[in-house]
Motif scaffolding. Sequence first.
Motif, short mmCIF file in Angstrom:
data_model
loop_
_atom_site.label_atom_id
_atom_site.label_comp_id
_atom_site.label_asym_id
_atom_site.label_seq_id
_atom_site.Cartn_x
_atom_site.Cartn_y
_atom_site.Cartn_z
N ARG A 1 -11.95 -5.85 -5.36
CA ARG A 1 -11.97 -5.02 -4.17
C ARG A 1 -11.44 -5.73 -2.93
NH1 ARG A 1 -11.68 0.11 -4.92
NH2 ARG A 1 -13.50 1.08 -5.79
N ASP B 237 -6.59 -2.80 -8.07
CA ASP B 237 -7.91 -2.61 -7.46
C ASP B 237 -9.01 -2.44 -8.51
OD1 ASP B 237 -7.51 0.01 -8.32
OD2 ASP B 237 -7.90 0.90 -6.35
N ALA C 122 -2.90 -4.46 0.93
CA ALA C 122 -4.14 -3.76 0.57
C ALA C 122 -5.31 -4.26 1.42
CB ALA C 122 -4.45 -3.97 -0.91
N GLN C 123 -5.40 -5.56 1.62
CA GLN C 123 -6.46 -6.13 2.45
C GLN C 123 -6.32 -5.64 3.89
OE1 GLN C 123 -9.06 -7.87 1.49
NE2 GLN C 123 -9.89 -8.15 3.52
N GLU D 272 -4.99 -2.86 4.94
CA GLU D 272 -5.38 -1.45 5.00
C GLU D 272 -6.90 -1.29 4.99
OE1 GLU D 272 -5.31 2.54 5.55
OE2 GLU D 272 -3.74 1.06 5.89
N ARG D 273 -7.60 -2.05 4.14
CA ARG D 273 -9.07 -1.99 4.12
C ARG D 273 -9.64 -2.41 5.47
NH1 ARG D 273 -8.28 -3.35 -1.18
NH2 ARG D 273 -8.26 -5.58 -0.81
N LEU E 217 -9.10 -8.99 -1.10
CA LEU E 217 -7.96 -9.88 -1.32
C LEU E 217 -8.44 -11.23 -1.83
CD1 LEU E 217 -5.01 -10.72 -1.09
CD2 LEU E 217 -5.42 -11.20 1.33
N GLU F 290 1.43 -1.08 -9.88
CA GLU F 290 2.19 -1.74 -8.84
C GLU F 290 3.39 -2.51 -9.39
OE1 GLU F 290 -1.88 -0.92 -7.61
OE2 GLU F 290 -1.18 -2.20 -9.21
N PHE G 90 1.64 -7.37 -1.97
CA PHE G 90 0.81 -6.18 -2.19
C PHE G 90 -0.65 -6.45 -1.88
CE2 PHE G 90 3.99 -4.07 -5.14
CZ PHE G 90 4.20 -2.99 -4.32
N ALA G 91 -1.16 -7.58 -2.31
CA ALA G 91 -2.56 -7.92 -2.07
C ALA G 91 -2.82 -8.01 -0.56
CB ALA G 91 -2.91 -9.23 -2.76
N LYS H 19 -4.33 -0.70 -12.45
CA LYS H 19 -4.09 -0.88 -11.02
C LYS H 19 -4.85 -2.13 -10.61
CE LYS H 19 -4.48 2.55 -8.22
NZ LYS H 19 -5.04 3.67 -7.45
#
Length: 180
Positions: free
Chosen positions: A68, A64, A112-113, A115-116, A70, A92, A108-109, A62
Amino acid sequence: MIIGYARVSTDDQKLEAQTDALEGAGAERIFADKITGSARSRPQLDQMIDQLRQGDVVVVAKYDRLARSLRDLLDIVQTIRERGAGFRSLAEDIDTTTPAGRLVFHVFASIAQFERERISERTREGLQAARKRGRIGGRPPALSPAQRDEVKRMRDEEHRSLAEIARLFKVSTKTVRRVT
């Protein structure tokens, strides 16, 4: 050559699920770190990058597991690309050896950033709302007000060392230093 990279954050966590997936993807060599993803220096990751050659593909279970943030993820993948290697993430289904894969990777990156950042924002909002209701977030103090007064007295009047006071109160020297 297909090269795998696996990472877990603590010694309690196991690498087997990741290494099994990497071997299943054809990884001929696997580098693995047991260290938090936010650590700037990861010995096995650094060694893997140093050994990359033109045409190699770095595979992770994965993405991540590689980074951790982006920014860190993009930097690492850019370093991999500068070495002439590609990047694949199994979970992914990202493969930066193709134009479409590079596009999907960046999308995707970014998600993810985002969402964090949203999690962090919601946490801050929750703490602010709690403060408005008179609640204070965070860890309870290690020393009571009476203990803090005693620490100051021991330091000022008895001239005891920070380490000695910390041992007596079963707290860190940093906690004692903040009081004095």
